[in-house]
Design a protein around this motif. Structure first.
Motif, short mmCIF file in Angstrom:
data_model
loop_
_atom_site.label_atom_id
_atom_site.label_comp_id
_atom_site.label_asym_id
_atom_site.label_seq_id
_atom_site.Cartn_x
_atom_site.Cartn_y
_atom_site.Cartn_z
N GLU A 131 0.36 -1.14 -0.07
CA GLU A 131 -0.01 -0.08 0.01
C GLU A 131 0.51 1.19 -0.26
N ALA A 132 1.87 1.11 1.08
CA ALA A 132 2.63 2.62 0.46
C ALA A 132 3.51 2.54 -0.53
N ALA A 133 3.55 1.56 -1.17
CA ALA A 133 4.60 1.08 -2.39
C ALA A 133 2.99 1.99 -3.37
N TYR A 134 2.09 1.43 -3.52
CA TYR A 134 1.16 2.84 -4.46
C TYR A 134 1.18 4.08 -4.20
N GLU A 135 1.05 4.10 -2.63
CA GLU A 135 0.72 5.63 -2.32
C GLU A 135 1.86 6.25 -3.64
N LYS A 136 3.40 6.15 -3.26
CA LYS A 136 4.34 6.75 -3.70
C LYS A 136 4.39 6.57 -4.79
N TRP A 137 2.95 5.69 -6.19
CA TRP A 137 3.14 5.96 -6.89
C TRP A 137 2.20 7.01 -8.16
N ARG A 138 0.98 6.95 -7.06
CA ARG A 138 0.32 7.90 -7.14
C ARG A 138 0.48 8.75 -7.38
N LYS A 139 1.19 9.22 -5.96
CA LYS A 139 1.68 10.81 -6.39
C LYS A 139 2.67 11.25 -6.98
N ALA A 140 3.70 10.58 -7.78
CA ALA A 140 4.73 10.67 -8.94
C ALA A 140 4.18 10.63 -10.27
N LEU A 141 2.63 9.83 -10.22
CA LEU A 141 2.34 9.74 -11.06
C LEU A 141 1.49 11.22 -11.98
N GLN A 142 1.33 11.65 -11.10
CA GLN A 142 0.78 13.24 -11.15
C GLN A 142 1.50 14.48 -11.62
N LEU A 143 3.29 14.32 -11.82
CA LEU A 143 4.51 14.84 -12.10
C LEU A 143 3.73 14.81 -13.61
N PRO A 144 4.46 15.72 -14.30
CA PRO A 144 4.33 16.37 -16.35
C PRO A 144 4.85 15.45 -16.74
N THR A 145 6.33 15.11 -17.02
CA THR A 145 6.86 14.27 -17.32
C THR A 145 6.47 12.67 -16.95
N VAL A 146 6.26 12.41 -16.37
CA VAL A 146 5.50 10.84 -15.93
C VAL A 146 4.49 10.21 -16.77
N GLN A 147 4.88 9.31 -18.05
CA GLN A 147 3.74 8.99 -18.63
C GLN A 147 3.25 8.03 -18.05
N GLY A 148 4.11 6.86 -17.39
CA GLY A 148 3.68 5.85 -17.08
C GLY A 148 4.15 4.71 -16.05
N LEU A 149 3.40 3.34 -16.13
CA LEU A 149 4.28 2.48 -14.57
C LEU A 149 4.70 0.75 -16.04
N VAL A 150 6.01 0.57 -15.28
CA VAL A 150 6.68 -0.03 -15.60
C VAL A 150 7.09 -1.30 -14.60
N VAL A 151 6.08 -2.40 -13.77
CA VAL A 151 6.51 -2.63 -13.09
C VAL A 151 6.43 -4.71 -13.12
#
Length: 299
Positions: free
Chosen positions: A256-276
């Motif tokens: 859950e902590a990791a999901y929360e970090k990803w959620r915040k970082a995905l709001q950044l303008p250059t971030v286009q997605g996830l590779v998990v």
């Protein structure tokens, strides 16, 4: 042709040309779809001898199980594609699991986990010409830089050459940069990646400037612990970025902590997605379907 996992060895033994045939008829799609976001499942760990997942030291050594998990993940809504080495992507090709999906080839896997030569990360996987021949959609490379290890210079030079070769073929390449250092001695020596904002910022600056053009370069970046730090780091470049999921631990709280970090970082303008990878294929709690759907929901 309907192919099951149990058929793969017989096909490889008797009809190796079937891989090229499957690649030629695979339905392709743009790298970034209509949703403007990328959700990629990573499965290139085994080629570095990194087989542990979900608290089990050899979880990823069971290929049939890994392929089942990958096929399940690729079938979920919102999953765009997969990152893997030749053996894994070709198994998925034969299974028909890559139709309409993004296929990203892993290029340098020579820096074996725990080896004395780990930071001399040779390009032992897909070459740019292989990715073009198989009609794959992009490549990925790992760039770990240790200021105290001369092997890092070899990797830097090879990375620049790979970026140039990919750009000549108009193929995107995802560069995964780290500032790293070696800790311990002898058999206990390990490479540790520095995830401080200073180190991530420096790695972005170095990776962004490699090669004769950055037109086809993407960044694949770790998420720092602090959201403000992450926002500061990605200001270093205008290159499109995907977030590296990494191994997020074996408990529900860590997940859950990791999901929360990803959620915040995905709001950044250059971030286009996830590779998990492992955290979705071998989730700490629940099923592959539930873990994948949760990650897709973050986008």
């Amino acid at each position: 042709m309907n192919v099951s996992i149990s058929d793969l060895t017989a096909i490889r033994a008797r009809h190796p040309e079937a891989i090229a045939d499957a690649a030629a008829r695979r339905a392709r799609r743009p790298l970034v779809g209509d949703g403007g976001r990328l959700m990629i499942v990573a499965a290139d760990h085994p080629a570095r001898g990194a087989l542990a997942a979900g608290g089990r030291p050899y979880a990823m050594a069971r290929r049939a199980d890994l392929l089942e998990r990958l096929c399940t993940a690729l079938s979920r809504p919102g999953v765009d594609g997969v990152l893997g080495t030749a053996d894994i992507l070709e198994d998925l090709l034969l299974l028909g699991a890559l139709d309409g999906k993004v296929a990203i080839g892993s290029m340098n896997r020579g820096g074996l986990a725990g080896a004395s030569f780990e930071l001399d990360d040779r390009f032992t996987g897909h070459r740019p010409e292989d990715l073009a021949r198989l009609r794959f959609d992009a490549g990925k490379l790992l760039l770990r830089i240790d200021y105290a290890d001369a092997g890092s210079l070899t990797t830097l030079e090879a990375t620049a050459q790979a970026i140039n070769a990919m750009a000549e073929r108009q193929l995107p390449v995802f560069v995964e940069p780290f500032i790293s250092r070696q800790v311990g001695d002898g058999a206990d020596r390990r490479v540790r990646n520095d995830l401080s904002v200073e180190a991530v910022t420096r790695s972005i600056a170095i990776a962004s400037g490699l090669g004769g053009t950055s037109a086809y370069t993407w960044l694949k970046l770790p998420v720092t612990d602090d959201a403000d730090d992450m926002a500061q780091a990605v200001e270093t470049s205008t290159l499109p970025t995907v977030l590296l999921g990494g191994d997020i631990g074996s408990s529900a709280a860590e997940q859950e902590a990791a999901y929360e970090k990803w959620r915040k970082a995905l709001q950044l303008p250059t971030v286009q997605g996830l590779v998990v990878g492992r955290s979705l294929l071998y989730p700490a709690t629940g099923s592959v379907e539930a873990a994948v759907d949760t990650a897709v929901g973050l986008l």
